[in-house]
Structures are given as structure tokens and as C-alpha cells.
Design a protein around this motif. Sequence first.
Motif, PDB file in Angstrom:
ATOM      1  N   GLY A 120     -45.065 -22.086 -20.802  1.00 58.65           N
ATOM      2  CA  GLY A 120     -45.753 -22.871 -19.774  1.00 58.65           C
ATOM      3  C   GLY A 120     -45.713 -22.178 -18.418  1.00 58.65           C
ATOM      4  O   GLY A 120     -46.715 -22.120 -17.689  1.00 58.65           O
ATOM      5  N   ILE A 121     -44.568 -21.641 -18.071  1.00 61.29           N
ATOM      6  CA  ILE A 121     -44.433 -20.934 -16.786  1.00 61.29           C
ATOM      7  C   ILE A 121     -45.307 -19.684 -16.763  1.00 61.29           C
ATOM      8  O   ILE A 121     -46.016 -19.416 -15.789  1.00 61.29           O
ATOM      9  CB  ILE A 121     -42.954 -20.576 -16.520  1.00 61.29           C
ATOM     10  CG1 ILE A 121     -42.157 -21.848 -16.239  1.00 61.29           C
ATOM     11  CG2 ILE A 121     -42.819 -19.604 -15.355  1.00 61.29           C
ATOM     12  CD1 ILE A 121     -40.656 -21.620 -16.179  1.00 61.29           C
ATOM     13  N   TYR A 122     -45.283 -18.934 -17.874  1.00 63.04           N
ATOM     14  CA  TYR A 122     -46.072 -17.693 -17.905  1.00 63.04           C
ATOM     15  C   TYR A 122     -47.571 -18.003 -17.874  1.00 63.04           C
ATOM     16  O   TYR A 122     -48.345 -17.303 -17.235  1.00 63.04           O
ATOM     17  CB  TYR A 122     -45.700 -16.872 -19.136  1.00 63.04           C
ATOM     18  CG  TYR A 122     -46.020 -15.410 -18.960  1.00 63.04           C
ATOM     19  CD1 TYR A 122     -45.312 -14.624 -18.056  1.00 63.04           C
ATOM     20  CD2 TYR A 122     -47.058 -14.830 -19.672  1.00 63.04           C
ATOM     21  CE1 TYR A 122     -45.610 -13.298 -17.878  1.00 63.04           C
ATOM     22  CE2 TYR A 122     -47.361 -13.491 -19.491  1.00 63.04           C
ATOM     23  CZ  TYR A 122     -46.636 -12.739 -18.590  1.00 63.04           C
ATOM     24  OH  TYR A 122     -46.938 -11.424 -18.411  1.00 63.04           O
ATOM     25  N   ARG A 123     -47.985 -19.086 -18.557  1.00 68.75           N
ATOM     26  CA  ARG A 123     -49.386 -19.506 -18.521  1.00 68.75           C
ATOM     27  C   ARG A 123     -49.776 -19.887 -17.094  1.00 68.75           C
ATOM     28  O   ARG A 123     -50.856 -19.528 -16.609  1.00 68.75           O
ATOM     29  CB  ARG A 123     -49.592 -20.689 -19.462  1.00 68.75           C
ATOM     30  CG  ARG A 123     -51.048 -21.088 -19.628  1.00 68.75           C
ATOM     31  CD  ARG A 123     -51.247 -22.189 -20.674  1.00 68.75           C
ATOM     32  NE  ARG A 123     -50.747 -21.799 -21.986  1.00 68.75           N
ATOM     33  CZ  ARG A 123     -49.695 -22.378 -22.600  1.00 68.75           C
ATOM     34  NH1 ARG A 123     -49.057 -23.373 -22.035  1.00 68.75           N
ATOM     35  NH2 ARG A 123     -49.298 -21.966 -23.789  1.00 68.75           N
ATOM     36  N   TYR A 124     -48.903 -20.603 -16.396  1.00 66.94           N
ATOM     37  CA  TYR A 124     -49.149 -20.989 -14.999  1.00 66.94           C
ATOM     38  C   TYR A 124     -49.268 -19.744 -14.113  1.00 66.94           C
ATOM     39  O   TYR A 124     -50.157 -19.662 -13.268  1.00 66.94           O
ATOM     40  CB  TYR A 124     -48.013 -21.891 -14.504  1.00 66.94           C
ATOM     41  CG  TYR A 124     -48.142 -22.263 -13.044  1.00 66.94           C
ATOM     42  CD1 TYR A 124     -49.015 -23.257 -12.639  1.00 66.94           C
ATOM     43  CD2 TYR A 124     -47.401 -21.593 -12.070  1.00 66.94           C
ATOM     44  CE1 TYR A 124     -49.149 -23.594 -11.309  1.00 66.94           C
ATOM     45  CE2 TYR A 124     -47.531 -21.922 -10.741  1.00 66.94           C
ATOM     46  CZ  TYR A 124     -48.401 -22.929 -10.360  1.00 66.94           C
ATOM     47  OH  TYR A 124     -48.527 -23.247  -9.031  1.00 66.94           O
ATOM     48  N   ILE A 125     -48.391 -18.764 -14.329  1.00 65.52           N
ATOM     49  CA  ILE A 125     -48.423 -17.515 -13.532  1.00 65.52           C
ATOM     50  C   ILE A 125     -49.737 -16.774 -13.767  1.00 65.52           C
ATOM     51  O   ILE A 125     -50.376 -16.285 -12.838  1.00 65.52           O
ATOM     52  CB  ILE A 125     -47.217 -16.631 -13.849  1.00 65.52           C
ATOM     53  CG1 ILE A 125     -45.948 -17.253 -13.268  1.00 65.52           C
ATOM     54  CG2 ILE A 125     -47.396 -15.224 -13.296  1.00 65.52           C
ATOM     55  CD1 ILE A 125     -44.674 -16.543 -13.671  1.00 65.52           C
ATOM     56  N   LEU A 126     -50.160 -16.687 -15.030  1.00 62.10           N
ATOM     57  CA  LEU A 126     -51.413 -15.985 -15.329  1.00 62.10           C
ATOM     58  C   LEU A 126     -52.624 -16.712 -14.760  1.00 62.10           C
ATOM     59  O   LEU A 126     -53.561 -16.087 -14.271  1.00 62.10           O
ATOM     60  CB  LEU A 126     -51.578 -15.814 -16.843  1.00 62.10           C
ATOM     61  CG  LEU A 126     -50.640 -14.831 -17.512  1.00 62.10           C
ATOM     62  CD1 LEU A 126     -50.833 -14.861 -19.024  1.00 62.10           C
ATOM     63  CD2 LEU A 126     -50.828 -13.436 -16.966  1.00 62.10           C
ATOM     64  N   LYS A 127     -52.594 -18.036 -14.790  1.00 60.19           N
ATOM     65  CA  LYS A 127     -53.713 -18.814 -14.282  1.00 60.19           C
ATOM     66  C   LYS A 127     -53.787 -18.754 -12.753  1.00 60.19           C
ATOM     67  O   LYS A 127     -54.854 -18.606 -12.179  1.00 60.19           O
ATOM     68  CB  LYS A 127     -53.540 -20.273 -14.725  1.00 60.19           C
ATOM     69  CG  LYS A 127     -54.780 -20.924 -15.222  1.00 60.19           C
ATOM     70  CD  LYS A 127     -54.490 -22.369 -15.520  1.00 60.19           C
ATOM     71  CE  LYS A 127     -54.840 -22.692 -16.944  1.00 60.19           C
ATOM     72  NZ  LYS A 127     -54.647 -24.113 -17.237  1.00 60.19           N
ATOM     73  N   ASN A 128     -52.682 -18.911 -12.098  1.00 60.87           N
ATOM     74  CA  ASN A 128     -52.642 -19.037 -10.627  1.00 60.87           C
ATOM     75  C   ASN A 128     -52.041 -17.821  -9.941  1.00 60.87           C
ATOM     76  O   ASN A 128     -51.642 -17.908  -8.782  1.00 60.87           O
ATOM     77  CB  ASN A 128     -51.841 -20.288 -10.229  1.00 60.87           C
ATOM     78  CG  ASN A 128     -52.435 -21.535 -10.818  1.00 60.87           C
ATOM     79  OD1 ASN A 128     -53.650 -21.679 -10.867  1.00 60.87           O
ATOM     80  ND2 ASN A 128     -51.590 -22.433 -11.293  1.00 60.87           N
TER      81      ASN A 128
END
Length: 131
Positions: A120-128
Motif C-alpha cells: 500500500g505504501i509503495y503504491r501510494y509512493i508510485l501514484k503520488n
Amino acid sequence: YTFLYKAMVGNGNWDEVVAKTVSIKLATVFYKTNLFRIALLLLIASFFYALYKYRTKQQRQLYQLKSKAQLLEKEKTMVMYESLKQQLNPHFLFNSLTSLSGLIETNQQVAGDFLEQMSGIYRYILKNGDT
């Protein structure tokens, strides 16, 4: 200067009536004339004006070069920042995977929860990441 002269008449006698004057006016030396002084002052003034224009042009070019150098320094800082951000993502992933590996050996339930949070954190980093 005024010169008085007498001329001899054709028979060789001096005649008083033929006495005449010649006026000769000698001009002053050219460098003592007002026209020369004015021309010299104009020449000196034009020299100082040309020097002033040259100096202002040089200063303007110097300011332009300084502003370009500041822009290049800013761009360099931004590139270094972006490079650091790109290095941060692989390090974050590598450290997280190392922690996950250690958790798998000790507690699989906590490792599963950690894996879900990390994704979830890595997905958030890639998105934002850009913002």
C-alpha cells in the motif's frame, strides 16, 4: 600691425603723396583659439561617454551571466534532488524486502500484514511520487 610704405615714382624721386599703409593681422596660434578649446572639450566628453557606455554594457553582460549561472545552479540542484528521489525508491524497496525476509523467518502472520502495508505504501509512493 600697420606698416607705412612709400613707393618710388618712375623718375626716381620720392613722392610724399604716394605713401600708403598696409595692415597685417596675425591670428593667434590655433591651440589658443576658442574653437580649438571647444573641439577639445567635445572630444574629451565623447571619450568619457564612450567609456561610460562600454562599462554599462560590460556590467549588463556580467549581470546576465550571473543570472544564467544562478539558473544553471538551480537546475543542477533540481536534477540532484530528482536523482536522490530515484535512489530513495530502490533503497526503500530493498530495506522493506530485507525486513520482510527477516519477518518471514520469525512470524509469518506479521510478515503477511507487513507485506500488505508495504505494498500500500509503495503504491501510494508510485501514484503520488511527483507531487
